[in-house]
Design an enzyme around this catalytic site. Structure first.
Site, PDB file in Angstrom:
ATOM      1  N   ALA A 195      15.349  -3.217  -1.588  1.00  0.00           N
ATOM      2  CA  ALA A 195      15.994  -3.557  -2.859  1.00  0.00           C
ATOM      3  C   ALA A 195      17.151  -2.616  -3.176  1.00  0.00           C
ATOM      4  O   ALA A 195      17.115  -1.425  -2.857  1.00  0.00           O
ATOM      5  CB  ALA A 195      14.970  -3.518  -3.987  1.00  0.00           C
ATOM      6  N   CYS A 252       0.548   5.945   0.627  1.00  0.00           N
ATOM      7  CA  CYS A 252      -0.872   6.288   0.510  1.00  0.00           C
ATOM      8  C   CYS A 252      -1.729   5.540   1.516  1.00  0.00           C
ATOM      9  O   CYS A 252      -2.462   6.147   2.297  1.00  0.00           O
ATOM     10  CB  CYS A 252      -1.358   6.016  -0.909  1.00  0.00           C
ATOM     11  SG  CYS A 252      -3.094   6.436  -1.164  1.00  0.00           S
ATOM     12  N   GLY A 298       0.789  -1.225   0.000  1.00  0.00           N
ATOM     13  CA  GLY A 298       0.000   0.000   0.000  1.00  0.00           C
ATOM     14  C   GLY A 298       0.815   1.266   0.000  1.00  0.00           C
ATOM     15  O   GLY A 298       0.304   2.344  -0.303  1.00  0.00           O
ATOM     16  N   GLY A 314       2.182  25.927   3.842  1.00  0.00           N
ATOM     17  CA  GLY A 314       0.751  26.162   3.642  1.00  0.00           C
ATOM     18  C   GLY A 314       0.213  25.497   2.410  1.00  0.00           C
ATOM     19  O   GLY A 314      -0.737  25.988   1.794  1.00  0.00           O
ATOM     20  N   GLY A 315       0.799  24.352   2.032  1.00  0.00           N
ATOM     21  CA  GLY A 315       0.278  23.568   0.921  1.00  0.00           C
ATOM     22  C   GLY A 315      -0.805  22.622   1.415  1.00  0.00           C
ATOM     23  O   GLY A 315      -1.275  22.716   2.551  1.00  0.00           O
ATOM     24  N   HIS A 367     -31.532  16.193  -8.714  1.00  0.00           N
ATOM     25  CA  HIS A 367     -31.905  17.262  -7.788  1.00  0.00           C
ATOM     26  C   HIS A 367     -32.491  16.644  -6.520  1.00  0.00           C
ATOM     27  O   HIS A 367     -33.274  15.691  -6.607  1.00  0.00           O
ATOM     28  CB  HIS A 367     -32.962  18.176  -8.426  1.00  0.00           C
ATOM     29  CG  HIS A 367     -33.507  19.218  -7.494  1.00  0.00           C
ATOM     30  ND1 HIS A 367     -32.809  20.356  -7.176  1.00  0.00           N
ATOM     31  CD2 HIS A 367     -34.674  19.264  -6.805  1.00  0.00           C
ATOM     32  CE1 HIS A 367     -33.535  21.081  -6.339  1.00  0.00           C
ATOM     33  NE2 HIS A 367     -34.676  20.441  -6.091  1.00  0.00           N
ATOM     34  N   ASP A 384       5.593   8.649  -7.987  1.00  0.00           N
ATOM     35  CA  ASP A 384       6.357   9.775  -7.461  1.00  0.00           C
ATOM     36  C   ASP A 384       7.811   9.760  -7.918  1.00  0.00           C
ATOM     37  O   ASP A 384       8.464  10.807  -7.936  1.00  0.00           O
ATOM     38  CB  ASP A 384       6.298   9.776  -5.936  1.00  0.00           C
ATOM     39  CG  ASP A 384       4.914  10.099  -5.401  1.00  0.00           C
ATOM     40  OD1 ASP A 384       3.999  10.311  -6.225  1.00  0.00           O
ATOM     41  OD2 ASP A 384       4.743  10.147  -4.172  1.00  0.00           O
TER      42      ASP A 384
END
Length: 465
Positions: free
Chosen positions: A120, A44, A41, A185-186, A444, A312
């Site tokens: 690894a 995340c 996992g 502040g991200g 709606h 990443d």
């Protein structure tokens, strides 16, 4: 050393990109091995997306309980003042993580994927040595996918440890810190900072840029800034964090106007993330880098044949759903399918209060590309469902080409708007135009009704505003 292994596909890292790549490869009959040092996992599921959203939900529930204990509650609900047991909250959060990571392990096993637990290190472009609890495991592979994820960026003057924490430690606290200073502040800093403000912490946010959430435009971030103010969060923009005070009890900060010290029980450093390559042995490979990340083509191939990189490790946007899509694609490429990266848009969601979702181009980005554009928004203050949810802050905004009305981007800020991201992404992938959005019947009463209303407004046919 353990007996050497060989396979057609070796995936290094079992995060969202790695485990999806492995599962899809297994489904396609590819002999696949996954190496992971921690639990399946990745960041995340274990210490990022999922546990942080669990904490955010708990904070929202606690805030709602506090509101019910206030006099003159507009919903007519009364209750005793709630008491928080954060340790129990963390236990509940860890239970969710365990269920999901166990589920991922089960899916890989079902797909016939072999799992090796360890760290690894490349020996060459076809061989990896894995340090396991049982000794070193040598693995030879025809194809290797680097899916090692990312780690928090550390500020040299504020090294992690003791009272200086990353998002990982922020999700494990047994009680809310009395005073929490958030450096950055991200989205990560504000998501966690907002949660702890609701849990009772006195929160201060320090951001070097002129405003919070600098990756989102000011129109989207303004409602978040207003909400932070209502929660009592102090936001210091255009301010740099310098380091701890001599006694270690405060954070020294500096702006053009002043320098001050901010008392802090905990200092959460959330200034970004970087690819995780430590100890991987990339120097043994002939691959190209772009700054901190690995350069790949539209098939996630590196400069070295048989070596792929996803998620990443390949840079921005560092998003789990991007990694998953890349992982699925690479598995099919290894299986001989003709695939290439041709996504029109990748949704970005900020789980602040209110939430922000952005797909495609914003107004200024669209104009910067040389296009003449149409832009319009529909406020949730005019949306019936938002009123019944006490969530009138925010809006849905559409950006389209002026000539043919092709949708270039859709953004929203408001309570629960993250759930609208799928529809936004589908509209861009399908090449929708303003007329398509306007003509699509939305149920709606829902928050989603703001989407066709925004499109109608862009066409000069606004109905409910």
């Amino acid at each position: 050393m353990l007996k050497p292994m060989s396979c057609k596909l070796l995936v290094i890292g079992a995060g969202p990109g790695g485990y999806v790549c492995a599962i899809r490869a297994g489904q396609l009959g590819i002999d696949t091995v996954v190496v992971e040092a921690l639990r399946p996992g990745g960041t995340c599921l274990n210490i990022g997306c999922i546990p942080s959203k669990a904490l955010i939900h708990a904070a929202e529930a606690f805030e709602a309980a506090k509101a019910a204990a206030e006099a003159n509650n507009p919903l007519g609900i009364s209750a005793s003042a709630p008491v928080l047991n954060l340790a129990k909250t963390v236990e509940w959060k860890d239970g969710i993580v365990a269920r999901l990571t166990g589920g991922v392990a089960g899916l890989m096993k079902k797909a016939g994927v072999k799992y090796v637990s360890g760290t690894a290190r490349f020996e060459n472009g076809e061989t990896v040595i894995v340090a396991t609890d049982m000794g070193e495991q040598e693995i030879h592979a025809e194809n290797i996918v680097i899916a090692t994820g990312s780690v928090p960026v550390e500020i040299p003057s504020l090294p992690f440890g003791d009272r200086i924490i990353s998002s990982k430690e922020a999700l494990k606290l047994s009680e809310p810190p009395e005073k929490l200073v958030v450096v950055g502040g991200g989205y990560i800093g504000l998501e966690l900072g907002t949660a702890y403000a609701k849990l009772g912490s006195q929160v201060t946010v320090v951001e070097a840029a002129p405003r919070i959430l600098p990756l989102y435009d000011a129109e989207l971030s303004a409602p978040v800034a207003r909400r932070l103010a209502k929660l009592g969060v102090e936001v210091l923009t255009s301010t740099k964090a310098l380091g701890l005070s001599p006694d270690g009890a405060s954070l020294r900060v500096e702006s053009e106007e002043t320098a001050r010290s901010l008392p802090a029980d905990k200092i959460l450093v959330a200034v970004g993330r970087k690819p995780h390559f430590e100890g991987l042995g990339l120097e043994e490979l002939a691959i190209d880098m772009e700054g901190r990340h690995i350069r790949v083509d539209d098939r996630c191939r590196t400069a070295m044949r048989g070596i792929y990189a996803i998620g990443d490790a390949t840079g921005e946007p560092m998003l789990a759903h991007r990694a998953m899509a890349q992982g699925e694609m690479v598995a099919e490429i290894v299986a001989g399918h003709k695939r290439a990266w041709d996504k029109q848009a990748i949704p970005a969601v900020c789980f602040t209060d209110p939430e922000i979702v952005s797909v495609g181009l914003g107004p200024e980005e669209a104009k910067a590309s040389g296009r003449e554009v149409k832009t319009a928004f529909f406020p949730f203050a005019a949306n019936g469902r938002a009123m019944t949810l006490q969530s009138e802050e925010g809006f849905v905004r559409v950006v389209a080409r002026a000539d043919n009305h092709l949708i270039l981007g859709i953004q929203a800020v408001g309570a629960g708007v993250s759930e609208l991201a799928s529809g936004f992404g589908l509209a861009l992938e399908m090449g929708a135009r303003l007329e398509d959005l306007a003509a699509t019947i939305h149920a709606h009463p829902t928050m989603g009704e703001a989407v066709p209303e925004a499109a109608l407004r862009a066409l000069g046919k606004a109905l409910h505003i």
